[in-house]
Design an enzyme around this catalytic site. Structure first.
Site, short mmCIF file in Angstrom:
data_model
loop_
_atom_site.label_atom_id
_atom_site.label_comp_id
_atom_site.label_asym_id
_atom_site.label_seq_id
_atom_site.Cartn_x
_atom_site.Cartn_y
_atom_site.Cartn_z
N ASP A 110 -21.18 -59.82 19.34
CA ASP A 110 -21.92 -59.29 18.19
C ASP A 110 -22.63 -57.98 18.53
O ASP A 110 -22.75 -57.10 17.68
CB ASP A 110 -22.95 -60.35 17.74
CG ASP A 110 -23.63 -59.99 16.43
OD1 ASP A 110 -22.97 -59.41 15.56
OD2 ASP A 110 -24.83 -60.29 16.28
N ASP A 120 -19.84 -48.60 13.45
CA ASP A 120 -20.82 -49.24 14.32
C ASP A 120 -22.14 -48.62 13.87
O ASP A 120 -22.40 -47.44 14.17
CB ASP A 120 -20.53 -48.91 15.78
CG ASP A 120 -21.53 -49.57 16.70
OD1 ASP A 120 -22.72 -49.65 16.33
OD2 ASP A 120 -21.14 -50.02 17.79
N HIS A 121 -22.94 -49.36 13.12
CA HIS A 121 -24.05 -48.69 12.45
C HIS A 121 -25.09 -48.10 13.42
O HIS A 121 -25.87 -47.24 13.05
CB HIS A 121 -24.71 -49.60 11.39
CG HIS A 121 -25.61 -50.65 11.94
ND1 HIS A 121 -25.16 -51.83 12.46
CD2 HIS A 121 -26.96 -50.71 12.04
CE1 HIS A 121 -26.18 -52.56 12.86
NE2 HIS A 121 -27.29 -51.91 12.62
N HIS A 175 -22.58 -52.23 19.82
CA HIS A 175 -23.79 -51.41 19.79
C HIS A 175 -24.25 -50.95 21.18
O HIS A 175 -24.51 -49.78 21.41
CB HIS A 175 -24.95 -52.16 19.12
CG HIS A 175 -24.64 -52.66 17.74
ND1 HIS A 175 -23.83 -51.99 16.86
CD2 HIS A 175 -25.03 -53.78 17.08
CE1 HIS A 175 -23.75 -52.65 15.72
NE2 HIS A 175 -24.46 -53.74 15.83
C1 BG6 Z 1 -25.49 -56.36 13.55
C2 BG6 Z 1 -25.39 -57.74 14.14
O1 BG6 Z 1 -24.34 -55.62 13.88
O2 BG6 Z 1 -26.63 -55.71 14.06
C3 BG6 Z 1 -26.65 -58.53 13.86
O3 BG6 Z 1 -24.26 -58.42 13.58
C4 BG6 Z 1 -27.87 -57.77 14.30
O4 BG6 Z 1 -26.60 -59.81 14.49
C5 BG6 Z 1 -27.85 -56.36 13.74
O5 BG6 Z 1 -29.01 -58.46 13.85
C6 BG6 Z 1 -28.97 -55.53 14.32
O6 BG6 Z 1 -29.04 -54.31 13.63
P1 BG6 Z 1 -30.41 -53.54 13.51
O7 BG6 Z 1 -30.04 -52.24 12.85
O8 BG6 Z 1 -31.33 -54.38 12.71
O9 BG6 Z 1 -30.89 -53.36 14.91
#
Ligand code: BG6
Length: 493
Positions: free
Chosen positions: A242, A184-185, A247
């Site tokens: 998503d 989960d980045h 997140h």
């Molecule tokens: C991803 C989603 O996990 O996270 C995307 O699939 C989203 O839809 C993205 O745009 C958002 O990541 P960040 O790091 O740009 O906030």
């Protein structure tokens, strides 16, 4: 995270190496780790793709993209050194022979290393392929050593609780839980990791961190972008799956968890699971009361026409997919009883901004004649991105001869000054290479998070929302999301 350079020779195998994630995030992350001297002395990146290609062609393609996506500037000397570690390997996901050939390649690297190297498999592919890949990996024994072989799996991990359980079962036939790194980045973002440091590295906030002093918590992840080129993925996914299931719930866990005894990964992950378990489940008949969905419609942003979701390429004209979701959660535990946790996320919103707001309770009595209602609430705002800071809002005397008050802010913005803050993927890849699972999701975490959103997901899937589209592109979402917080006298900050 260890400061030591990783010593063990390592082969990194990327499934889906020709895809978007690889070019935007993975190769730039490996490149930056390389120039920061964090990768092992001996390592190879094997980029798997279906089509025929040469190393040279593939490396050129990576270089072009690095120019756009690398955090640090690409210099010819460093690129020359880095590119030698990349090999393109033609591979068919569903053919056993491809895995046998891959194994031979890996064994040839092991010979060069003079030892059996670590193997890190990165699955940057659609979830439907996980089963076939892990089946072949098992059959051909490419990842047979639990001590050295690891697999990283991108989100979404399943599409509901049932499929996540099935996926976990399936993976457990090939891998031990300790070998599985579910990404989960958001957990790799500096400002999200800092929540742990902020909460448990200080003595002044923790005594206030509970229902006696905190009135409400808000978590917003607003995006300016729309569905972009991901129509087929997004139509099946929507904002709840998503963003919220992963997140936002992970951020919520960081804010709400009890103090772990140590930084040991099992301990931290246990405390997060405790939070997920304590979130009150929303019964199907109460979904409308606790959750709001939205879909963006067309509008003009700064005078320029902006498409509605249903006008985007590849989206059904009567799509029922939500591009916005706001939910009020309660946690049934001693610390958080009756404190609403409002979370919201949406695409095509007014601005890109992710932040957490902790709102403290008002004073029971005010010494100042205007009374407590005239005093602005004390708030702690943790900005995750694009601004990366922590702000404490409080009242102070206005300079002057009378004793008038004004709201002021104390700001910590060290992260914003750090041009060299690593990207989330750099942190996560390094953790996976060093075998630290703390920032990754354990099987029970993922399943529990699906359970939290289960009834909302089922209700939204089975009923069409006749009000869609119900917010303008470039706004803060549907009006009902304001009503969700206003019902309790709150406001989105
Ligand atoms: C991803 C989603 O996990 O996270 C995307 O699939 C989203 O839809 C993205 O745009 C958002 O990541 P960040 O790091 O740009 O906030």
């Amino acid at each position: 995270m260890s400061e030591d350079k990783i010593k063990q020779p390592t082969s990194i195998i990327i499934f889906g190496a020709t895809g978007d994630l690889a070019k935007r995030k993975l190769f730039p992350a490996f490149y930056n780790l390389f120039i920061d001297d964090r990768l092992p002395e001996q390592f190879n990146i094997i980029a798997l793709g279906r089509a025929e290609n040469t190393d040279e062609n593939f490396r050129n393609h990576i270089k072009e993209n690095l120019e756009n996506f690398s955090r640090k500037k690409v210099t010819s000397k460093e690129w020359e050194d880095f590119q030698k570690h990349i090999t393109y390997f033609q591979h068919q996901l569903d053919e056993e022979n491809s895995y046998i050939n891959l194994n031979q390649k890996l064994e040839s690297y092991d010979q060069d290393y003079g030892t059996r190297g670590n193997r890190l498999f990165y699955l940057s592919i659609a979830p439907d392929f996980v089963s076939v890949i892990s089946g072949h990996i098992k059959k051909t024994s490419i990842a047979s050593d639990p001590a050295t072989d690891r697999i990283i799996i991108e989100k979404p991990f399943g599409h509901d609780k049932k499929s996540a359980i099935e996926l976990n079962d399936l993976l457990s036939q090939t891998f031990e839980e300790e070998q599985i790194y579910r990404i989960d980045h958001y957990l790799g973002k500096e400002t999200v990791q800092n929540i742990l440091a902020f909460r448990f590295g200080n003595s002044i906030f923790e005594p206030l961190w509970n229902h006696r002093h905190i009135e409400s918590v808000q978590i917003t992840v607003a995006e300016e972008v729309g569905v972009e080129s991901r129509a087929s993925f997004y139509e099946q996914t929507g904002a709840l799956r998503d963003m919220i299931q992963n997140h936002l719930l992970q951020i919520l866990c960081m804010v709400a968890m009890e103090a772990p005894e140590s930084l040991e990964s099992g301990e931290i992950r246990d405390r997060k699971v405790d939070v997920l378990k304590s979130i009150r489940r929303i019964s199907s008949d109460k979904v409308d009361h606790y959750a709001v969905r939205g879909q963006y419609g067309e509008s003009k942003i700064d005078g320029v026409e902006s498409k509605g979701y249903r006008q985007e390429e590849g989206i059904a004209k009567d799509s029922n997919t939500e591009t916005f979701a706001a939910i009020k959660f309660y946690l049934d535990n001693e610390r958080w009883q009756d404190v609403p946790f409002y979370v919201r996320t949406g695409k095509k919103m007014k601005e890109k901004h992710s932040y957490i707001t902790i709102q403290f309770r008002p004073l029971p009595h005010s010494t100042f004649s205007d009374g407590p209602s005239q005093l602005s609430a004390n708030r702690l705002i943790i900005n995750i991105q694009p601004s990366m800071d922590i702000r404490l809002q409080f009242m102070s005397k206005k300079p002057g001869l009378s004793l008038d008050l004004q709201p002021v802010e104390m700001v910590f913005n060290d992260f914003a000054c750090q041009e060299n803050s690593p990207e989330a993927y750099e942190t996560l890849l390094l953790e996976a290479l060093s075998g630290d699972l703390t920032l990754f999701m354990r099987s029970d975490q993922v399943e529990e998070a699906w359970d939290v959103v289960k009834t909302i997901q089922e209700t939204w899937e089975s009923t069409k929302d006749p009000s869609f589209p119900n917010y303008e592109a470039g706004s803060w979402g549907p009006k009902d999301s304001n009503a969700l917080v206003e019902r309790q006298g709150h406001k989105w900050v």
